[in-house]
Design a protein around this motif. Structure first.
Motif, PDB file in Angstrom:
ATOM      1  N   SER A 134       0.116  -2.100   9.740  1.00 57.53           N
ATOM      2  CA  SER A 134       0.279  -2.580   8.367  1.00 57.53           C
ATOM      3  C   SER A 134       0.904  -3.966   8.386  1.00 57.53           C
ATOM      4  CB  SER A 134       1.150  -1.632   7.551  1.00 57.53           C
ATOM      5  OG  SER A 134       2.510  -1.791   7.873  1.00 57.53           O
ATOM      6  N   GLN A 135       0.581  -4.744   7.361  1.00 61.39           N
ATOM      7  CA  GLN A 135       1.130  -6.094   7.257  1.00 61.39           C
ATOM      8  C   GLN A 135       2.534  -6.077   6.672  1.00 61.39           C
ATOM      9  OE1 GLN A 135      -1.528  -8.791   5.297  1.00 61.39           O
ATOM     10  NE2 GLN A 135      -3.137  -8.480   6.803  1.00 61.39           N
ATOM     11  N   GLY A 136       2.751  -5.333   5.593  1.00 67.43           N
ATOM     12  CA  GLY A 136       4.084  -5.273   5.019  1.00 67.43           C
ATOM     13  C   GLY A 136       4.124  -4.467   3.742  1.00 67.43           C
ATOM     14  N   SER A 137       5.332  -4.031   3.395  1.00 65.77           N
ATOM     15  CA  SER A 137       5.594  -3.280   2.168  1.00 65.77           C
ATOM     16  C   SER A 137       4.728  -2.038   2.051  1.00 65.77           C
ATOM     17  CB  SER A 137       5.431  -4.181   0.945  1.00 65.77           C
ATOM     18  OG  SER A 137       6.335  -5.260   1.016  1.00 65.77           O
ATOM     19  N   LEU A 138       4.590  -1.314   3.151  1.00 64.04           N
ATOM     20  CA  LEU A 138       3.880  -0.041   3.161  1.00 64.04           C
ATOM     21  C   LEU A 138       4.855   1.060   2.754  1.00 64.04           C
ATOM     22  CD1 LEU A 138       1.533   1.904   3.993  1.00 64.04           C
ATOM     23  CD2 LEU A 138       2.529   1.861   6.292  1.00 64.04           C
ATOM     24  N   THR A 139       4.420   1.987   1.908  1.00 67.58           N
ATOM     25  CA  THR A 139       5.213   3.149   1.550  1.00 67.58           C
ATOM     26  C   THR A 139       4.436   4.397   1.939  1.00 67.58           C
ATOM     27  OG1 THR A 139       6.229   2.011  -0.318  1.00 67.58           O
ATOM     28  CG2 THR A 139       6.330   4.410  -0.333  1.00 67.58           C
ATOM     29  N   VAL A 140       5.037   5.231   2.801  1.00 68.08           N
ATOM     30  CA  VAL A 140       4.439   6.498   3.211  1.00 68.08           C
ATOM     31  C   VAL A 140       5.369   7.604   2.729  1.00 68.08           C
ATOM     32  CG1 VAL A 140       3.608   7.907   5.112  1.00 68.08           C
ATOM     33  CG2 VAL A 140       3.401   5.421   5.242  1.00 68.08           C
ATOM     34  N   LYS A 141       4.856   8.476   1.892  1.00 64.78           N
ATOM     35  CA  LYS A 141       5.679   9.513   1.273  1.00 64.78           C
ATOM     36  C   LYS A 141       6.000  10.661   2.213  1.00 64.78           C
ATOM     37  CE  LYS A 141       3.981   8.374  -3.306  1.00 64.78           C
ATOM     38  NZ  LYS A 141       3.187   8.806  -4.465  1.00 64.78           N
TER      39      LYS A 141
ATOM     40  N   ASN B 296       9.574  -4.628   5.377  1.00 65.79           N
ATOM     41  CA  ASN B 296       9.826  -3.925   4.118  1.00 65.79           C
ATOM     42  C   ASN B 296       8.986  -2.673   3.935  1.00 65.79           C
ATOM     43  OD1 ASN B 296      11.722  -5.927   3.339  1.00 65.79           O
ATOM     44  ND2 ASN B 296      10.027  -7.236   2.714  1.00 65.79           N
ATOM     45  N   SER B 297       8.671  -1.986   5.019  1.00 64.57           N
ATOM     46  CA  SER B 297       7.939  -0.725   4.915  1.00 64.57           C
ATOM     47  C   SER B 297       8.938   0.420   4.820  1.00 64.57           C
ATOM     48  CB  SER B 297       7.028  -0.526   6.124  1.00 64.57           C
ATOM     49  OG  SER B 297       6.007  -1.503   6.126  1.00 64.57           O
ATOM     50  N   LYS B 298       8.509   1.509   4.184  1.00 65.10           N
ATOM     51  CA  LYS B 298       9.380   2.669   3.990  1.00 65.10           C
ATOM     52  C   LYS B 298       8.596   3.926   4.307  1.00 65.10           C
ATOM     53  CE  LYS B 298      12.117   5.176   0.659  1.00 65.10           C
ATOM     54  NZ  LYS B 298      12.196   5.557  -0.736  1.00 65.10           N
ATOM     55  N   ILE B 299       9.144   4.728   5.241  1.00 64.65           N
ATOM     56  CA  ILE B 299       8.514   5.976   5.653  1.00 64.65           C
ATOM     57  C   ILE B 299       9.484   7.106   5.318  1.00 64.65           C
ATOM     58  CG2 ILE B 299       7.363   7.198   7.523  1.00 64.65           C
ATOM     59  CD1 ILE B 299       6.327   4.268   6.917  1.00 64.65           C
TER      60      ILE B 299
ATOM     61  N   VAL C 269       0.849  -1.188   0.000  1.00 64.45           N
ATOM     62  CA  VAL C 269       0.000   0.000   0.000  1.00 64.45           C
ATOM     63  C   VAL C 269       0.885   1.239   0.000  1.00 64.45           C
ATOM     64  CG1 VAL C 269      -1.691   1.304   1.345  1.00 64.45           C
ATOM     65  CG2 VAL C 269      -1.929  -1.167   1.117  1.00 64.45           C
ATOM     66  N   THR C 270       0.474   2.262  -0.755  1.00 69.60           N
ATOM     67  CA  THR C 270       1.202   3.524  -0.829  1.00 69.60           C
ATOM     68  C   THR C 270       0.267   4.661  -0.450  1.00 69.60           C
ATOM     69  OG1 THR C 270       2.595   2.683  -2.612  1.00 69.60           O
ATOM     70  CG2 THR C 270       2.507   5.059  -2.343  1.00 69.60           C
ATOM     71  N   VAL C 271       0.723   5.532   0.474  1.00 70.44           N
ATOM     72  CA  VAL C 271      -0.058   6.695   0.899  1.00 70.44           C
ATOM     73  C   VAL C 271       0.878   7.896   1.044  1.00 70.44           C
ATOM     74  CG1 VAL C 271      -1.782   5.306   2.130  1.00 70.44           C
ATOM     75  CG2 VAL C 271       0.192   6.181   3.362  1.00 70.44           C
ATOM     76  N   ASN C 272       0.283   9.089   1.092  1.00 66.49           N
ATOM     77  CA  ASN C 272       1.069  10.288   1.375  1.00 66.49           C
ATOM     78  C   ASN C 272       1.278  10.446   2.876  1.00 66.49           C
ATOM     79  OD1 ASN C 272       1.249  10.888  -1.319  1.00 66.49           O
ATOM     80  ND2 ASN C 272      -0.313  12.476  -1.289  1.00 66.49           N
TER      81      ASN C 272
END
Length: 144
Positions: A101-108, A123-126, A87-90
């Motif tokens: 979150s379960q995994g691979s979340l991207t927060v911009k 594997n999440s990225k903030i 999932v990708t969010v701002n």
């Protein structure tokens, strides 16, 4: 025509009870769902997999995003934000609720809670800040 205070209170109570508990489901077969903002009061917002939406907000209800969802700003008051994979969010923020979150979340940008916990899967990225007031932060193989 004037209404008595009792009649007004009764009407307001009936309207409130009849609209409480609704859940806005984004998905299904509507091809016009893409990039639209969604909000709910006294109910949740559920975004089905592989959808791209605008801002999501809920008061007194949870926000759920399934796999491969893209959204702009996601805000909940008195509700949790539950996120599946990829999932990708701002932005993510909640007051009196948790973010998970379960995994691979991207927060911009930023993630924040007041009176809630933050739990991110692998594997999440903030790209911004991760903050909480009166809550815990648990990051599993997350890049900040």
């Amino acid at each position: 025509m004037t209404l008595s205070k009792f009649t007004t209170a009764a009407l307001l109570t009936i309207l409130t009870l009849s609209t409480s508990g609704c859940i806005i489901h984004v998905g299904g077969h509507d091809k016009n769902d893409s990039n639209r903002d969604r909000s709910s009061v006294f109910g949740g917002v559920d975004v089905s997999e592989n959808k791209q939406v605008g801002d999501l907000s809920s008061v007194n209800g949870n926000i759920t995003m399934q796999d491969n969802v893209s959204a702009r700003d996601v805000n909940a008051v008195n509700g949790n934000i539950e996120i599946d994979n990829n999932v990708t969010v701002n932005d993510l923020s909640t007051v009196n609720g948790d973010i998970q979150s379960q995994g691979s979340l991207t927060v911009k940008r930023d993630v924040s809670t007041v009176n809630g916990n933050i739990n991110f899967g692998k594997n999440s990225k903030i790209d911004g800040d991760v903050t909480t007031v009166n809550g815990d932060i648990s990051l599993t193989q997350t890049y900040v």
